[in-house]
Design a protein around this motif. Structure first.
Motif, PDB file in Angstrom:
ATOM      1  N   TYR A 160      35.153 -12.088 -12.055  1.00 46.71           N
ATOM      2  CA  TYR A 160      34.492 -13.034 -12.966  1.00 46.71           C
ATOM      3  C   TYR A 160      33.193 -13.563 -12.387  1.00 46.71           C
ATOM      4  O   TYR A 160      32.161 -13.612 -13.070  1.00 46.71           O
ATOM      5  CB  TYR A 160      35.444 -14.204 -13.286  1.00 46.71           C
ATOM      6  CG  TYR A 160      36.379 -13.874 -14.415  1.00 46.71           C
ATOM      7  CD1 TYR A 160      36.062 -14.209 -15.728  1.00 46.71           C
ATOM      8  CD2 TYR A 160      37.566 -13.189 -14.175  1.00 46.71           C
ATOM      9  CE1 TYR A 160      36.913 -13.886 -16.777  1.00 46.71           C
ATOM     10  CE2 TYR A 160      38.419 -12.851 -15.211  1.00 46.71           C
ATOM     11  CZ  TYR A 160      38.087 -13.209 -16.501  1.00 46.71           C
ATOM     12  OH  TYR A 160      38.925 -12.871 -17.536  1.00 46.71           O
ATOM     13  N   HIS A 161      33.256 -13.950 -11.113  1.00 49.46           N
ATOM     14  CA  HIS A 161      32.115 -14.648 -10.520  1.00 49.46           C
ATOM     15  C   HIS A 161      30.920 -13.710 -10.338  1.00 49.46           C
ATOM     16  O   HIS A 161      29.796 -14.025 -10.727  1.00 49.46           O
ATOM     17  CB  HIS A 161      32.549 -15.259  -9.183  1.00 49.46           C
ATOM     18  CG  HIS A 161      31.628 -16.299  -8.649  1.00 49.46           C
ATOM     19  ND1 HIS A 161      31.848 -16.949  -7.470  1.00 49.46           N
ATOM     20  CD2 HIS A 161      30.460 -16.795  -9.133  1.00 49.46           C
ATOM     21  CE1 HIS A 161      30.865 -17.811  -7.256  1.00 49.46           C
ATOM     22  NE2 HIS A 161      30.008 -17.723  -8.245  1.00 49.46           N
ATOM     23  N   TYR A 162      31.193 -12.554  -9.752  1.00 47.77           N
ATOM     24  CA  TYR A 162      30.130 -11.555  -9.563  1.00 47.77           C
ATOM     25  C   TYR A 162      29.904 -10.755 -10.853  1.00 47.77           C
ATOM     26  O   TYR A 162      28.773 -10.623 -11.322  1.00 47.77           O
ATOM     27  CB  TYR A 162      30.522 -10.623  -8.411  1.00 47.77           C
ATOM     28  CG  TYR A 162      29.664  -9.382  -8.285  1.00 47.77           C
ATOM     29  CD1 TYR A 162      28.391  -9.448  -7.728  1.00 47.77           C
ATOM     30  CD2 TYR A 162      30.145  -8.145  -8.721  1.00 47.77           C
ATOM     31  CE1 TYR A 162      27.605  -8.307  -7.617  1.00 47.77           C
ATOM     32  CE2 TYR A 162      29.369  -7.001  -8.608  1.00 47.77           C
ATOM     33  CZ  TYR A 162      28.101  -7.088  -8.061  1.00 47.77           C
ATOM     34  OH  TYR A 162      27.332  -5.955  -7.962  1.00 47.77           O
ATOM     35  N   ASN A 166      20.559 -17.432  -5.605  1.00 52.10           N
ATOM     36  CA  ASN A 166      21.629 -18.108  -4.869  1.00 52.10           C
ATOM     37  C   ASN A 166      22.872 -17.223  -4.747  1.00 52.10           C
ATOM     38  O   ASN A 166      23.495 -17.145  -3.688  1.00 52.10           O
ATOM     39  CB  ASN A 166      22.018 -19.419  -5.567  1.00 52.10           C
ATOM     40  CG  ASN A 166      20.896 -20.445  -5.528  1.00 52.10           C
ATOM     41  OD1 ASN A 166      19.854 -20.221  -4.919  1.00 52.10           O
ATOM     42  ND2 ASN A 166      21.098 -21.577  -6.192  1.00 52.10           N
ATOM     43  N   HIS A 167      23.245 -16.568  -5.847  1.00 53.50           N
ATOM     44  CA  HIS A 167      24.442 -15.719  -5.783  1.00 53.50           C
ATOM     45  C   HIS A 167      24.214 -14.483  -4.917  1.00 53.50           C
ATOM     46  O   HIS A 167      25.090 -14.100  -4.140  1.00 53.50           O
ATOM     47  CB  HIS A 167      24.896 -15.322  -7.196  1.00 53.50           C
ATOM     48  CG  HIS A 167      25.605 -16.429  -7.912  1.00 53.50           C
ATOM     49  ND1 HIS A 167      24.944 -17.337  -8.696  1.00 53.50           N
ATOM     50  CD2 HIS A 167      26.914 -16.802  -7.916  1.00 53.50           C
ATOM     51  CE1 HIS A 167      25.833 -18.216  -9.179  1.00 53.50           C
ATOM     52  NE2 HIS A 167      27.027 -17.915  -8.717  1.00 53.50           N
ATOM     53  N   SER A 168      23.045 -13.853  -5.031  1.00 46.96           N
ATOM     54  CA  SER A 168      22.768 -12.676  -4.196  1.00 46.96           C
ATOM     55  C   SER A 168      22.860 -13.047  -2.720  1.00 46.96           C
ATOM     56  O   SER A 168      23.368 -12.281  -1.897  1.00 46.96           O
ATOM     57  CB  SER A 168      21.368 -12.112  -4.497  1.00 46.96           C
ATOM     58  OG  SER A 168      21.300 -11.689  -5.836  1.00 46.96           O
ATOM     59  N   GLY A 201      26.821 -27.219  -8.225  1.00 47.22           N
ATOM     60  CA  GLY A 201      25.702 -27.037  -7.303  1.00 47.22           C
ATOM     61  C   GLY A 201      26.078 -26.185  -6.118  1.00 47.22           C
ATOM     62  O   GLY A 201      27.038 -25.406  -6.178  1.00 47.22           O
ATOM     63  N   TRP A 202      25.318 -26.369  -5.047  1.00 50.36           N
ATOM     64  CA  TRP A 202      25.452 -25.541  -3.856  1.00 50.36           C
ATOM     65  C   TRP A 202      25.376 -26.417  -2.619  1.00 50.36           C
ATOM     66  O   TRP A 202      24.620 -27.391  -2.606  1.00 50.36           O
ATOM     67  CB  TRP A 202      24.320 -24.508  -3.808  1.00 50.36           C
ATOM     68  CG  TRP A 202      24.359 -23.524  -4.923  1.00 50.36           C
ATOM     69  CD1 TRP A 202      23.923 -23.724  -6.206  1.00 50.36           C
ATOM     70  CD2 TRP A 202      24.882 -22.196  -4.875  1.00 50.36           C
ATOM     71  NE1 TRP A 202      24.156 -22.580  -6.955  1.00 50.36           N
ATOM     72  CE2 TRP A 202      24.731 -21.637  -6.163  1.00 50.36           C
ATOM     73  CE3 TRP A 202      25.459 -21.427  -3.869  1.00 50.36           C
ATOM     74  CZ2 TRP A 202      25.135 -20.344  -6.473  1.00 50.36           C
ATOM     75  CZ3 TRP A 202      25.864 -20.130  -4.164  1.00 50.36           C
ATOM     76  CH2 TRP A 202      25.700 -19.600  -5.455  1.00 50.36           C
ATOM     77  N   THR A 203      26.122 -26.035  -1.593  1.00 43.58           N
ATOM     78  CA  THR A 203      25.997 -26.683  -0.284  1.00 43.58           C
ATOM     79  C   THR A 203      25.389 -25.667   0.677  1.00 43.58           C
ATOM     80  O   THR A 203      25.794 -24.497   0.695  1.00 43.58           O
ATOM     81  CB  THR A 203      27.373 -27.160   0.210  1.00 43.58           C
ATOM     82  OG1 THR A 203      27.924 -28.044  -0.771  1.00 43.58           O
ATOM     83  CG2 THR A 203      27.243 -27.893   1.537  1.00 43.58           C
ATOM     84  N   CYS A 208      27.206 -22.164   0.211  1.00 45.59           N
ATOM     85  CA  CYS A 208      28.542 -22.165  -0.388  1.00 45.59           C
ATOM     86  C   CYS A 208      28.404 -22.620  -1.840  1.00 45.59           C
ATOM     87  O   CYS A 208      27.876 -23.700  -2.114  1.00 45.59           O
ATOM     88  CB  CYS A 208      29.479 -23.086   0.378  1.00 45.59           C
ATOM     89  SG  CYS A 208      31.170 -23.028  -0.260  1.00 45.59           S
ATOM     90  N   ASP A 209      28.860 -21.776  -2.734  1.00 47.03           N
ATOM     91  CA  ASP A 209      28.819 -22.081  -4.170  1.00 47.03           C
ATOM     92  C   ASP A 209      29.912 -23.103  -4.470  1.00 47.03           C
ATOM     93  O   ASP A 209      31.094 -22.827  -4.253  1.00 47.03           O
ATOM     94  CB  ASP A 209      29.071 -20.777  -4.948  1.00 47.03           C
ATOM     95  CG  ASP A 209      28.854 -20.922  -6.437  1.00 47.03           C
ATOM     96  OD1 ASP A 209      28.892 -22.054  -6.952  1.00 47.03           O
ATOM     97  OD2 ASP A 209      28.669 -19.874  -7.098  1.00 47.03           O
ATOM     98  N   VAL A 210      29.535 -24.296  -4.925  1.00 45.06           N
ATOM     99  CA  VAL A 210      30.556 -25.290  -5.260  1.00 45.06           C
ATOM    100  C   VAL A 210      30.645 -25.559  -6.764  1.00 45.06           C
ATOM    101  O   VAL A 210      31.171 -26.589  -7.185  1.00 45.06           O
ATOM    102  CB  VAL A 210      30.391 -26.604  -4.443  1.00 45.06           C
ATOM    103  CG1 VAL A 210      30.598 -26.323  -2.956  1.00 45.06           C
ATOM    104  CG2 VAL A 210      29.062 -27.275  -4.672  1.00 45.06           C
ATOM    105  N   GLU A 252      32.536 -24.999 -10.170  1.00 41.42           N
ATOM    106  CA  GLU A 252      33.980 -24.772 -10.362  1.00 41.42           C
ATOM    107  C   GLU A 252      34.312 -23.301 -10.557  1.00 41.42           C
ATOM    108  O   GLU A 252      35.388 -22.850 -10.170  1.00 41.42           O
ATOM    109  CB  GLU A 252      34.500 -25.586 -11.552  1.00 41.42           C
ATOM    110  CG  GLU A 252      34.762 -27.036 -11.185  1.00 41.42           C
ATOM    111  CD  GLU A 252      35.508 -27.789 -12.264  1.00 41.42           C
ATOM    112  OE1 GLU A 252      35.642 -27.263 -13.387  1.00 41.42           O
ATOM    113  OE2 GLU A 252      35.956 -28.916 -11.977  1.00 41.42           O
ATOM    114  N   HIS A 253      33.385 -22.526 -11.140  1.00 44.47           N
ATOM    115  CA  HIS A 253      33.699 -21.109 -11.384  1.00 44.47           C
ATOM    116  C   HIS A 253      33.931 -20.353 -10.065  1.00 44.47           C
ATOM    117  O   HIS A 253      34.486 -19.271 -10.065  1.00 44.47           O
ATOM    118  CB  HIS A 253      32.630 -20.417 -12.254  1.00 44.47           C
ATOM    119  CG  HIS A 253      31.283 -20.242 -11.631  1.00 44.47           C
ATOM    120  ND1 HIS A 253      30.104 -20.482 -12.310  1.00 44.47           N
ATOM    121  CD2 HIS A 253      30.897 -19.844 -10.399  1.00 44.47           C
ATOM    122  CE1 HIS A 253      29.078 -20.236 -11.513  1.00 44.47           C
ATOM    123  NE2 HIS A 253      29.525 -19.844 -10.351  1.00 44.47           N
ATOM    124  N   ALA A 254      33.487 -20.932  -8.930  1.00 49.61           N
ATOM    125  CA  ALA A 254      33.658 -20.273  -7.629  1.00 49.61           C
ATOM    126  C   ALA A 254      35.080 -20.394  -7.103  1.00 49.61           C
ATOM    127  O   ALA A 254      35.512 -19.584  -6.290  1.00 49.61           O
ATOM    128  CB  ALA A 254      32.679 -20.867  -6.615  1.00 49.61           C
TER     129      ALA A 254
END
Ligand code: FE
Length: 205
Positions: free
Chosen positions: A35-37, A82-84, A131-133, A165-167, A169-171
């Protein structure tokens, strides 16, 4: 005379993962990766390509779009980048801790690698909403842990991203439901420190 038709190719593509969908189990499930990727990240890529078509950003580098574009284009460009980056921050041979110069710099900056992990987890769990950390290297060459909202990215403030780190919720919702702290605990088992160490040498572009 027939004009050569312009070849329309998507400017941005979904990068190949360097591991299989099930390779991060049990810390991150195949279903999450699918799902995420396979859906979220792919969706951002497709949306970005459709949004920039015919605009001044059509042929721009992704980093330049992130620095200069407004609103919806920025949201999708940020999420593509960010995801890549995130997929390279983790991997099946991850875990352990940082070595070499990064290990020493983390110890100098945070006291110990454990103290860094605890601080990163605290910042990540206290992030309100999506968001992202990040572990970043600031403009004055200091290490810091920062959150960004939604699709935002440290490049926009001139900082160098070292670890993400993807924070959203979908992560983590499939694997850990609402328990972001549990997701953070699992995250350290898949962090690809080799990649994070390489990012210390980041040169601003
Ligand atoms: Fe995500």
């Amino acid at each position: 005379m027939q004009m050569a038709s312009k070849v329309v190719k998507p400017q941005h593509v979904l990068p190949e993962l360097e591991y299989s969908m099930g390779a991060l189990e049990p810390f991150m499930s195949r279903e999450t990766l699918e799902y995420h990727y396979g859906k979220h990240h792919r969706g951002y890529v497709n949306k970005l390509n459709s949004l920039i078509a015919g605009t001044v950003f059509e042929d721009a580098r992704l980093e330049d779009i992130i620095r200069k574009s407004p609103g919806t284009i920025l949201n999708n460009a940020g999420q593509v980048w960010n995801h890549s980056f995130f997929w390279r921050c983790i991997g099946p041979n991850g875990g352990g801790g940082p070595a070499g110069e990064l290990g020493n710099t983390i110890k100098r900056s945070f006291g110990s690698v454990d103290a860094f992990r605890q601080h990163f987890k605290k910042v990540a769990t206290e992030k309100f909403g999506s968001g992202w950390t990040w572990l970043i290297k600031t403009r004055d060459e200091q290490l810091a842990v920062r959150n960004t909202d939604d699709a935002d990215n440290p490049l926009r403030s001139g900082d160098a991203p070292l670890l993400a780190c993807d924070v959203w919720e979908h992560a983590y919702y499939i694997d850990y439901r609402n328990d972001r702290a549990k997701y953070l605990d699992a995250f350290w088992n898949i962090v690809n420190w080799k990649f994070v160490e390489e990012n210390l040498a980041w040169r601003r572009q």
